[in-house]
Design an enzyme around this catalytic site. Structure first.
Site, PDB file in Angstrom:
ATOM      1  N   LYS A   1      -6.797  -5.822 -13.021  1.00  0.00           N
ATOM      2  CA  LYS A   1      -8.249  -5.746 -12.885  1.00  0.00           C
ATOM      3  C   LYS A   1      -8.947  -6.186 -14.160  1.00  0.00           C
ATOM      4  CE  LYS A   1      -8.125  -2.254  -9.291  1.00  0.00           C
ATOM      5  NZ  LYS A   1      -8.079  -0.792  -9.095  1.00  0.00           N
TER       6      LYS A   1
ATOM      7  N   LYS B   1       0.512 -11.319   5.275  1.00  0.00           N
ATOM      8  CA  LYS B   1       0.014 -10.233   6.099  1.00  0.00           C
ATOM      9  C   LYS B   1      -1.506 -10.183   6.116  1.00  0.00           C
ATOM     10  CE  LYS B   1      -0.177  -6.440   2.897  1.00  0.00           C
ATOM     11  NZ  LYS B   1      -0.102  -5.029   2.724  1.00  0.00           N
TER      12      LYS B   1
ATOM     13  N   LYS C   1      -7.709  -7.369   3.524  1.00  0.00           N
ATOM     14  CA  LYS C   1      -9.162  -7.411   3.397  1.00  0.00           C
ATOM     15  C   LYS C   1      -9.598  -8.610   2.577  1.00  0.00           C
ATOM     16  CE  LYS C   1     -10.718  -2.812   3.910  1.00  0.00           C
ATOM     17  NZ  LYS C   1     -10.625  -1.509   3.267  1.00  0.00           N
TER      18      LYS C   1
END
Ligand code: TRP
Length: 336
Positions: free
Chosen positions: A116, A200, A203
């Site tokens: 992050k 897969k 989001k």
């Protein structure tokens, strides 16, 4: 009460909204199953989501949407304690205590922190650094035994065990059980593929079909799914994009439907357009009732507020009990 209900399960969901089929078959369906077997605490991690500075409106809407979606999927507030993290200030107090024994080096070395920080170099805030400490507080405040989470959260869970162990050692007590990742039986862990040919459903991948999605949009997305120019040899192996379509079909369609298109593929007479049309209709048949429930629940603010209030009460009761023990051990319980 069954014997298993003596074991405690905690899991948090960030209020980023709109569950997709991958979330449903990968996790939510298992939560629904667990609620009758374990003492479950499922909460919406609104404090964790503050690390990325959502607008107040987005935060409000996100929390409400996730709550409505989880209820619509069958999480039952009579069986599981479902609550909003910021309604339980005891968690933040425990977080403060745990922070005193969480070290800069180990926090900086966390994979998710490094990732992050790299993605958002202008927002490397202290909340992001201590994200695993808050998560540990969430878990151990209810003395959880199991935490159902995906692979991406395993390191955070390892840190929760580390902080719990440290506290136990420091105060010479075995106050906190060490929370283990909860792994579902093989057959329950379905990895739902995306519609973009590989990988897969996720989001952030932008390849998802949402439970909340409008049928017309679902049709559009499915019709646009990646395929190839078709098989050229009888019984040939399916390439990944085609395998993915079949995997999705196995999840939402009847075995007869799957067998029919499988036969067509093997005979080299398959028409992907027909297969996609069928797949879209079967997905819609599955999501439509959930979508209706989401809409109904979302509009029932009185019900939502009651669920949140009652969940908070139950969660606070459990959290306050642990916190009192923690404060006594630390020496914060006044004896004079
Ligand atoms: N970090 C988790 C995620 O991003 C959310 C979370 C917060 C959580 N607190 C938790 C998960 C406690 C399990 C237990 O998905």
């Amino acid at each position: 009460m069954t014997e298993k209900k003596q074991k405690t399960v905690v899991s948090g969901i960030r209020p980023t909204g709109n569950l997709h089929l991958g979330n449903y078959f990968g996790a939510v369906r298992s939560f629904v199953k667990m609620q009758s077997e374990y003492r479950c605490y499922f909460f919406i991690a609104d404090l964790h989501s503050l690390t990325t500075h959502p607008t107040p409106d987005n935060l409000q809407a996100g929390v409400k949407q996730v709550l409505a979606e989880y209820l619509a999927c069958g999480i039952d507030p009579e069986q599981a304690t479902i609550f909003i993290q910021s309604d339980v200030p005891e968690v933040v107090e425990l977080y403060t205590f745990l922070n005193m024994n969480a070290y800069l080096g180990e926090l900086e070395r966390t994979t998710s922190f490094k990732e992050k920080a790299r993605q958002n170099p202008d927002n490397v805030n202290a909340g992001l650094l201590t994200y695993p400490v808050l998560m540990a507080a969430d878990i151990i405040i209810h003395k959880a035994h199991f935490v159902p989470v995906g692979k991406d959260q395993e390191q955070n869970l390892e840190m929760a065990r580390k902080f719990a162990t440290r506290f136990n050692h420091m105060y010479g007590h075995r106050l906190f059980p060490l929370p283990k990742p909860f792994t579902f039986d093989g057959h329950e862990m379905i990895k739902v593929p995306g519609l973009d040919g590989s990988g897969k459903m996720g989001k952030s991948e932008g390849n998802g079909i949402f439970l909340y999605e409008d049928p017309a949009d679902i049709r559009k997305k499915v019709m646009r799914a990646v395929t190839d120019s078709g098989p050229t040899m009888m019984n040939q192996e399916k390439p990944e994009p085609i395998r993915n379509l079949f995997t999705l079909m196995k999840i939402v369609s009847t075995p007869e439907t799957v067998a029919f298109f499988d036969g067509q593929y093997n005979q080299c007479v398959i028409r992907y357009g027909d297969m996609k049309k069928q797949l879209a209709e079967d997905i819609i048949a599955f999501t439509a009732p959930i979508r209706e429930r989401i809409l109904a629940i979302r509009n029932d603010e009185v019900y939502l507020a009651r669920v949140a209030r009652e969940g908070a009460e139950k969660a606070r009761e459990s959290a306050a009990k642990t916190l009192a023990e923690v404060k006594a051990l630390i020496g914060l319980k006044r004896l004079w």
